[in-house]
Write a protein that holds these residues in place. Sequence first.
Motif, short mmCIF file in Angstrom:
data_model
loop_
_atom_site.label_atom_id
_atom_site.label_comp_id
_atom_site.label_asym_id
_atom_site.label_seq_id
_atom_site.Cartn_x
_atom_site.Cartn_y
_atom_site.Cartn_z
N ARG A 1 0.88 -1.23 0.09
CA ARG A 1 -0.03 -0.20 -0.04
C ARG A 1 1.04 1.18 -0.11
N ARG A 2 0.33 2.50 -0.06
CA ARG A 2 0.99 3.58 0.09
C ARG A 2 0.46 4.44 1.28
N GLN A 3 0.81 3.97 2.49
CA GLN A 3 0.28 4.46 3.64
C GLN A 3 1.22 5.93 4.17
N LYS A 4 0.30 6.90 4.66
CA LYS A 4 0.76 8.14 4.99
C LYS A 4 1.57 7.92 6.26
N THR A 5 1.31 7.30 7.17
CA THR A 5 1.70 7.18 8.50
C THR A 5 2.67 6.02 8.97
N ARG A 6 2.87 4.95 8.29
CA ARG A 6 3.65 3.99 8.69
C ARG A 6 4.22 3.05 7.59
N TRP A 7 5.23 2.53 8.00
CA TRP A 7 6.17 1.68 6.94
C TRP A 7 5.57 0.35 6.79
N GLY A 8 4.87 -0.15 7.72
CA GLY A 8 4.42 -1.65 7.56
C GLY A 8 3.57 -1.84 8.74
N SER A 9 2.75 -3.11 8.48
CA SER A 9 2.09 -3.48 9.79
C SER A 9 1.75 -4.99 9.66
N CYS A 10 1.65 -5.65 10.94
CA CYS A 10 1.28 -7.14 10.90
C CYS A 10 -0.01 -7.69 11.64
N SER A 11 -0.88 -8.13 10.98
CA SER A 11 -2.15 -8.39 11.56
C SER A 11 -1.96 -9.60 12.81
N GLN B 1 -3.55 -12.24 12.47
CA GLN B 1 -3.60 -13.59 11.50
C GLN B 1 -2.18 -13.56 10.66
N ASN B 2 -1.13 -12.68 11.02
CA ASN B 2 0.14 -12.72 10.31
C ASN B 2 0.08 -12.40 9.20
N ASN B 3 -0.74 -11.41 8.70
CA ASN B 3 -0.83 -10.93 7.22
C ASN B 3 0.02 -9.71 7.44
N ILE B 4 0.87 -9.52 6.65
CA ILE B 4 1.81 -8.09 6.61
C ILE B 4 1.39 -7.11 5.47
N SER B 5 1.17 -5.91 5.94
CA SER B 5 1.22 -4.94 4.98
C SER B 5 2.34 -4.10 4.96
N LEU B 6 2.90 -3.73 3.63
CA LEU B 6 4.10 -2.78 3.48
C LEU B 6 3.71 -1.69 2.56
N ASN B 7 4.38 -0.51 3.15
CA ASN B 7 4.22 0.62 2.26
C ASN B 7 5.36 0.70 1.13
N GLN B 8 4.56 1.07 -0.04
CA GLN B 8 5.62 0.88 -1.36
C GLN B 8 6.70 2.03 -1.30
N ASN B 9 6.72 2.87 -0.24
CA ASN B 9 7.57 3.74 -0.37
C ASN B 9 8.96 3.32 0.55
N LEU B 10 8.64 2.07 0.95
CA LEU B 10 10.09 1.59 1.68
C LEU B 10 11.04 1.51 0.61
N LEU B 11 10.75 1.51 -0.75
CA LEU B 11 11.90 1.40 -1.93
C LEU B 11 12.74 2.77 -1.92
N HIS B 12 12.28 3.91 -1.00
CA HIS B 12 13.01 5.10 -1.03
C HIS B 12 14.08 4.71 0.08
N LEU B 13 13.96 3.85 0.91
CA LEU B 13 14.92 3.78 1.99
C LEU B 13 16.30 2.88 1.63
N THR B 14 17.36 2.86 2.22
CA THR B 14 18.42 1.96 2.19
C THR B 14 17.88 0.49 2.45
N ASP B 15 18.86 -0.40 1.67
CA ASP B 15 18.51 -1.76 1.60
C ASP B 15 18.73 -2.07 3.31
N GLU B 16 19.44 -1.73 4.03
CA GLU B 16 19.66 -2.07 5.76
C GLU B 16 18.19 -1.62 6.27
N LEU B 17 17.74 -0.35 5.88
CA LEU B 17 16.39 -0.22 6.61
C LEU B 17 15.23 -0.95 6.19
N ILE B 18 15.30 -0.98 4.96
CA ILE B 18 13.95 -1.91 4.39
C ILE B 18 14.07 -3.28 5.28
#
Length: 119
Positions: free
Chosen positions: A44-54, A56-73
């Motif tokens: 997704r393209r969330q405005k306030t978080r990089w990711g979340s885990c439900s 049920q262990n479903n993971i949501s990730l912010n597509q803007n993670l790709l703006h970060l360094t590999d280490e931070l991703i």
Amino acid sequence: MNVRIEKSQALPDIDREDARRILNQRLGELAAEHDFKYGKVSIRRQKTRWGSCSSQNNISLNQNLLHLTDELIDYVLLHELTHTRVKDHSPNFWNELETVCPDAKEKRRLLKTYSYCLV
């Protein structure tokens, strides 16, 4: 190093399908390396978080993670994978995260300097 961007500057757009491919691949690699199990992944393209885990262990990730360094991703992905084992931010969570992501506290601090990438 603190990275700052002027409001007049725009971040390059990230294609959601590219983000899905790259982030799914890396999430799978890290999960296999550290024996994590997770459910579905959404990008997704969330405005306030990089990711979340439900719960049920479903993971949501912010597509803007790709703006970060590999280490931070990797830090964000491991953070969410750790939530598949520990559902809160208790000391137990941070101890578990440190076992798979050394220097997690420093990476968390550094991640805050990239908050401009969320909007």
